[in-house]
Design an enzyme around this catalytic site. Structure first.
Site, mmCIF file in Angstrom:
data_model
loop_
_atom_site.group_PDB
_atom_site.id
_atom_site.type_symbol
_atom_site.label_atom_id
_atom_site.label_comp_id
_atom_site.label_asym_id
_atom_site.label_seq_id
_atom_site.Cartn_x
_atom_site.Cartn_y
_atom_site.Cartn_z
ATOM 1 N N THR A 178 -56.732 1.463 46.590
ATOM 2 C CA THR A 178 -57.213 1.432 45.305
ATOM 3 C C THR A 178 -56.113 2.127 44.254
ATOM 4 O OG1 THR A 178 -59.354 1.323 45.779
ATOM 5 C CG2 THR A 178 -58.978 2.364 43.664
ATOM 6 N N GLY A 208 -68.155 -0.236 45.050
ATOM 7 C CA GLY A 208 -67.937 1.071 45.543
ATOM 8 C C GLY A 208 -67.858 2.129 44.220
ATOM 9 N N ASP A 209 -67.394 3.129 44.618
ATOM 10 C CA ASP A 209 -67.320 4.205 43.728
ATOM 11 C C ASP A 209 -66.302 3.874 42.448
ATOM 12 O OD1 ASP A 209 -65.024 4.120 45.489
ATOM 13 O OD2 ASP A 209 -64.320 6.099 44.424
ATOM 14 N N THR A 229 -59.836 7.641 45.052
ATOM 15 C CA THR A 229 -59.546 6.647 46.081
ATOM 16 C C THR A 229 -60.040 7.037 47.298
ATOM 17 O OG1 THR A 229 -58.024 5.153 47.152
ATOM 18 C CG2 THR A 229 -57.221 7.122 46.654
ATOM 19 N N GLY A 230 -60.515 6.108 48.285
ATOM 20 C CA GLY A 230 -60.948 6.552 49.495
ATOM 21 C C GLY A 230 -62.342 5.742 49.833
ATOM 22 N N GLY A 232 -65.905 4.840 49.521
ATOM 23 C CA GLY A 232 -66.506 4.813 48.021
ATOM 24 C C GLY A 232 -67.871 5.429 48.307
#
Ligand code: ASP
Length: 311
Positions: A178, A208-209, A229-230, A232
């Site tokens: 992301t 996602g987040d 990022t990561g 979510g």
């Protein structure tokens, strides 16, 4: 009252166990984004324009999981999410699950600037974008052979029972590419933007987040601008970008808060990822608990970029 601030731009291009052979492409990508966003700030442009332009560069770069070249969902389609937010006014624009937009951050910006609403999804988002001058594409224009192959391999490993499921599916080895940016402009305003193709093999419709206000992106002049990022789902549960911004508002330094937020993500919900965080005084933090994270920073005094390690 007129304020004159020294501009700052921080961008990220994902946080995960990036293998050595993709590091150069990531550094190149975040640097390009930094150069473009900085040009906006340098000539007195707004933080909002700077984060939009920086993110467009990374959406256009197939290295990242944003725009063309993103991960494919379970149906073999690209489904994109993005959010942009302005710290001075709290105006925000978000799109979710769009399949026919090359640069979702442009559509998000149109929502921020030209709609009384904040968030559009799927066909409605595409229709809004088209009606406001964003050209639509075919989903196949967003799909590249590398990702077709990645999905095919992944799905066949799952069939053979070789692929981890549940939480392991989101192990840091799974790529999180992301992209995001946070900026401070000469007028003292901050902004943030985040754009993603989400996670590999995601269920169609999964969001996602990244594009959710306060989760993967947030900006408020009175606290901070953040992009994450990561994995979510854990980030969403903690509303992590807002959590971090609130801590900055209570007086903590963004540098510490970014690290605290990532520690909280791990300790509270066993999540992983990375964050960039910037306040309206130009103080910033970058933190991740994944093995690596790609980022770049520019201020009046310094320019830095790299893939930091946490191994
Ligand atoms: N956070 C994104 C999501 O869960 C993925 C990523 O950062 O790579 O959709």
């Amino acid at each position: 009252m007129s304020v004159s601030s020294n501009p700052v731009l921080v961008v990220h291009g994902g946080a995960w166990a990036m293998p050595d052979d993709v590091i150069d492409a990531h550094i190149h990508g975040v640097r390009n984004a930094l150069t473009t966003g900085w040009r906006v700030l340098e000539r007195g442009g707004s933080a909002l324009d700077a984060v939009e332009e920086a993110v467009v560069i990374m959406e256009d770069d197939e290295t990242f999981d944003a725009g063309r070249g993103s991960f494919l969902n379970r149906d073999g389609k690209v489904q994109l999410d993005a959010l942009i937010m302005e710290g001075a006014t709290l105006r925000a624009g978000g799109v979710g699950c769009v399949e026919r937009i090359l640069n979702p951050v442009r559509a998000a910006r149109k929502i921020l600037s030209e709609s009384p609403h904040v968030y559009f999804v799927a066909e409605g988002a595409e229709r809004f974008a088209a009606e406001h001058g964003v050209k639509l594409c075919e989903n196949k224009d967003l799909v590249i052979p590398r990702e077709v192959e990645r999905l095919r391999e992944y799905q066949s490993r799952v069939k053979e029972g070789k692929e981890p499921s549940g939480n392991d599916l989101f192990a840091p080895e799974i790529s999180h590419d992301t992209v995001g940016a946070v900026a401070l402009d000469r007028d003292g305003n901050i902004a943030a933007a985040t754009s993603t193709g989400g996670t590999l093999d995601k269920a169609p419709g999964r969001l996602g987040d990244s594009s959710l206000i306060g989760c993967g992106c947030y900006a408020d002049n009175q606290s901070a601008a953040a992009s994450t990022t990561g994995w979510g789902e854990p980030i969403m549960k903690l509303v992590l970008a807002k959590w971090a911004a609130d801590r900055v508002a209570s007086g903590s330094l963004p540098e510490w808060v970014a690290q605290e937020a990532i520690n909280y993500l791990k300790d509270r919900v066993n999540g992983h990822g990375g964050m960039i965080l910037l306040d309206s005084r130009g103080r910033y933090g970058i933190a991740h608990n994944t093995p690596r994270m790609a980022w770049a920073v520019r201020t009046i005094q310094e320019e830095q970029s790299g893939v930091t390690r946490n191994e």
